[in-house]
Enzyme design. Structure first.
Site, short mmCIF file in Angstrom:
data_model
loop_
_atom_site.label_atom_id
_atom_site.label_comp_id
_atom_site.label_asym_id
_atom_site.label_seq_id
_atom_site.Cartn_x
_atom_site.Cartn_y
_atom_site.Cartn_z
N ASP A 212 0.80 -1.22 0.00
CA ASP A 212 0.00 0.00 0.00
C ASP A 212 0.83 1.27 0.00
O ASP A 212 0.37 2.32 -0.45
CB ASP A 212 -1.01 0.01 1.15
CG ASP A 212 -0.39 -0.25 2.51
OD1 ASP A 212 0.85 -0.37 2.60
OD2 ASP A 212 -1.15 -0.32 3.50
N ASP B 276 4.07 1.64 12.94
CA ASP B 276 3.22 0.47 13.17
C ASP B 276 3.87 -0.63 14.01
O ASP B 276 3.18 -1.33 14.75
CB ASP B 276 2.72 -0.15 11.86
CG ASP B 276 1.82 0.77 11.08
OD1 ASP B 276 1.14 1.60 11.71
OD2 ASP B 276 1.80 0.69 9.85
#
Length: 783
Positions: A68, A498
């Site tokens: 992504d 993340d």
């Protein structure tokens, strides 16, 4: 950031292919760096979301994985690793690393295409594009589009928006979001125009007006029935979710019964998220959902999704949704795939079935019955347990435990989450790969599932089965977003989006993940230059711990610190620094009005720092334990009492933007270098602790600056910068304290976004570490 209205449409006119170069690191006319470098990744293996994995139907072993934010990869069968294909993308088109879709040509397998563009809002300044390649992705051309694509937007894991017509491979289709309808190319992706006869641009929006969740999801995917000459297209419209053309795309009709089978009535309307055609059986399988994913944020009432089967020949619809979930909930579904070698074999994955784990379902009778990848069992002590069809081998990425020990039916390592990439090899029924929010799992023993039979007996206990192994298949695919890096001798400390952060003592293995506290994203790291066993880091937290972590054993173990009053737990990682002797830690909370704070007891207590505004960037002198520096809004500050109090240096002429960064030079008391950031222009240096500054000649713009071992014959550390010099953006090194600069990367190695952190190695001359936003941590060595 506000949403930009996208009203542009291609209409009937074709959009000409943009005049982009063909990128090839071996081409004779390609611009070269001034000194040859070899580039590698500091190994993490994975680390980000893989929304699509596509096998070529004709050439065995030809596989592509799209990410992504981290670009496109091609599988290398001989080494069992992934090769990055989009490192040539530069900062001016960084959005091209968001891969919205990929298509591999089943007729001429050398041809591959990627639909690119990271955001459909104003976070990405450019429109989307189609990348086209005739040599498996080694070189590319670019066809610009007059609208945006969302490789990192909601819906990025739905079916492939880009597809090659297997009956006429010069023809491609692209399903576009936000009212741009169905697009078509008839010249191998070079030019594109809107299919005016296609009647429905879609209307499904999660949160109208929201800059991130406000997209009309639009036209979602195309599937072909080569034997019947039909093209099926899924649309994000519960009232008309599926269309078909039987005349090569000239005319289109809604598929009868699709609104009832897919769209449903009531509050939980659904859309056709993914489809898989079983050509031999004549079935089209569709996974539906009431949210585009990859997160499921729609209301929990009612069913999250279904699996519907269309008999292409008769038009009959059958609900073949798996009717059992070991976790006793009704899941949403993500990826769906069929086995081309075994007609009637289909698999589907749950999407964000968070606790205890995702479920893979498998059917060998076209969805009439299903088996699960795991099931619950009753343990002898009455507690809840589970039994699995396969073991997960995470040895290639030990951090995939995320610090979990495993308990009951929560395994140490999960099947994954956000599973929307799910693909059985069309040439080998035993091979499957699936992407998650962190890695790719795969096996070459899939059909052992069918011989195992049931997992649980009538008494609720586990039946004996011979498990097969599923292992990490992300080697070479590096998708982390690195936020900060500190290079010690033999140790590399990093803050990572993340995943929190890593301690690397071997650049080829990612073993040590910082888990106390549990950062959702790491934002800053530092170490005590004169006492390098002391490491510190900070990041965004939601747990009971404070935002800062401390290690006193060079990163082997970590201790969380106390919370700072007034700083909420969600986000606010900020910037952390430690004095050169490790006696004091200083922390500026991120996105907060809280004054920077200081601790002299390893973060157990904190006191406000006198003389600094909220948001100040703090760095410690690397040679003098009592000296600490800070910068805020064009003003420079200095402390001579270990960071307890600061006063302004009176320096003038420094840039005032938020993108300014500065660093202190190891082994040189009072030596500072400041990068002005994009738009601010240039680089500055100080040799007197920030009292006076000199602008560095010849540097147009500098985003970040760092230091490494000096060159032979030089007594000043080598400088490294992500900068624009002589009108060319790149990675530069200076061996003479900024007098001259050498570009050390080339146009084939740009990695899109390199303005977060660049630094050298203190023990290896020429080695540079480059933090990227989605291509992991790159390091380069001379030669």
């Amino acid at each position: 950031m506000r949403r930009r209205t996208l009203a542009a449409s291609l209409g009937a006119a074709a959009a000409a292919a943009a005049a982009f170069p063909v990128y090839n690191s071996l081409a004779a006319d390609q611009p070269r760096q001034q000194q040859a470098y070899t580039w590698r990744n500091v190994v993490v293996n994975g680390g980000g979301f893989v929304p699509g994995i596509v096998f070529n139907d004709t050439e065995a072993g030809l596989i592509y994985a799209r990410t992504d934010i981290g670009g496109l990869y091609r599988w290398q069968e001989d080494s069992q690793t992934w090769k990055p294909l989009t490192d040539w993308i530069g900062a001016d088109h960084y959005g091209y690393t968001g891969i919205a879709s990929v298509a591999t040509d089943p007729v001429e397998p050398n041809r591959v295409y990627a639909a690119v563009g990271t955001y459909t809002n104003d976070w990405d300044p450019n429109n989307g594009a189609i990348l086209y390649s005739d040599d498996y992705g080694d070189t590319w051309g670019v066809a610009e589009l007059p609208f945006k694509l969302g490789g990192n937007m909601p819906g990025r894991g739905m079916g492939e928006r880009l597809a090659v017509d297997p009956t006429d491979n010069k023809t491609l289709y692209l399903g576009a979001p936000n009212g741009n309808g169905l697009q078509r190319s008839t010249d191998y992706g070079r030019t594109w125009s809107k299919v005016e006869s296609f009647p429905n641009p879609g209307n499904f929006v999660v949160t109208p007006g929201d800059p991130y969740n406000g997209d009309n999801q639009g036209v979602l995917w195309a599937e072909f029935d080569p034997t019947g000459g039909k093209i099926f297209v899924g649309v994000a419209d519960p009232d008309d979710p599926l269309y078909v053309s039987a005349d090569g795309g000239s005319t289109w009709q809604p598929v009868a019964g699709a609104a009832e089978a897919i769209g449903r009535a009531g509050e939980n309307r659904t859309i056709p998220k993914q489809a898989a055609a079983d050509h031999a059986s004549g079935h089209l399988f569709i996974a539906t959902g009431n949210d585009p994913g990859p997160f499921t944020s729609a209301p929990s009432s009612g069913r999250g999704g279904e699996v519907q089967r269309l008999d292409i020949g008769t038009g009959e619809w059958t609900d073949v949704t798996p009717n059992y979930n070991p976790a006793d909930r009704t899941p949403a579904f993500g990826g769906i795939t069929v086995d081309r070698q075994r007609p009637g074999t289909i698999m589907v994955a749950t999407l964000n079935n968070w606790q205890p784990d995702e479920i893979l379902y498998r059917s060998t009778d076209s969805g009439q019955t299903w088996g699960t990848s795991w099931d619950k069992v009753a343990k002898p002590d009455g507690s809840q347990g589970r039994t699995d069809r396969f073991d997960l081998d995470h040895s290639a990425s030990p951090w995939l435990t995320f610090g979990n020990a495993g308990d009951g039916w929560n395994l140490e390592v999960k099947h994954g989450w956000m599973i929307e990439a799910l693909a059985i090899d069309p040439h080998d029924s035993d091979r499957i790969m699936w992407g998650t929010g962190a890695t790719i799992w795969g096996t070459e023993s899939l059909t052992q599932w069918d011989a195992q039979g049931d997992l649980v007996g009538e008494d609720g206990g586990a039946l004996p089965i011979e498990r097969f192994t599923v292992a990490v298949r992300a080697q070479g695919l590096e998708e982390c977003s690195f936020q900060d890096v500190a290079a010690l001798g033999g140790t590399l400390l990093s803050a990572v989006g993340d995943l929190g952060g890593f301690v690397h003592t071997d650049l080829t293995k990612a073993v040590m993940m910082i888990r106390k506290p549990n950062w959702t994203t790491g934002t800053s790291v530092d170490f005590a230059e004169l006492n390098p066993d002391v490491l510190v880091g900070t990041g965004n937290v939601t747990s009971e711990h404070g935002h800062v972590a401390v290690s006193t054993d060079r990163g082997a173990t970590w201790q969380p610190t106390a919370r700072v009053s007034g700083v909420p737990g969600d986000g606010h990682g900020g910037i952390v620094a430690v004095t050169a002797d490790g006696s004091a830690i200083l922390w500026t909370p991120g996105d907060s009005e809280v004054t920077p704070v200081r601790s002299t007891d390893l973060g157990q207590t904190w006191t406000a720092i006198a003389g600094l505004p909220a948001g100040a960037k703090i760095r410690a002198d690397r040679a003098n334990a009592g000296t600490v520096y800070a910068y805020a809004a064009g003003a420079f500050y200095r402390s001579t009492d270990g960071g307890a109090s600061f006063s302004g240096t009176g320096a003038s002429g420094l840039p005032g933007g938020n993108g300014v960064d500065f660093r202190a030079v190891f082994g040189r008391e009072g030596h500072l270098w400041l990068a002005g950031g994009d738009g601010a222009g240039g680089m500055w240096r100080s040799q007197d602790g920030g009292s006076t500054w000199t602008k560095v000649a010849g540097v147009d713009q500098a985003q970040v600056v760092g230091f490494g071992k000096a060159a032979d014959g030089q007594d000043y550390p080598a400088l490294y910068a992500s900068a624009m010099i002589g009108g060319t953006q790149g990675i530069y090194r200076s061996d003479d304290a900024g007098g001259t600069w050498t570009r050390i990367n080339d146009d084939a190695h740009q990695w899109a976004f390199t303005n977060t952190r660049v630094t050298g190695d203190p023990e290896v001359y020429g080695r540079v570490y480059i933090a990227t936003n989605g291509r992991g941590l790159i390091y380069g060595d001379i030669g």
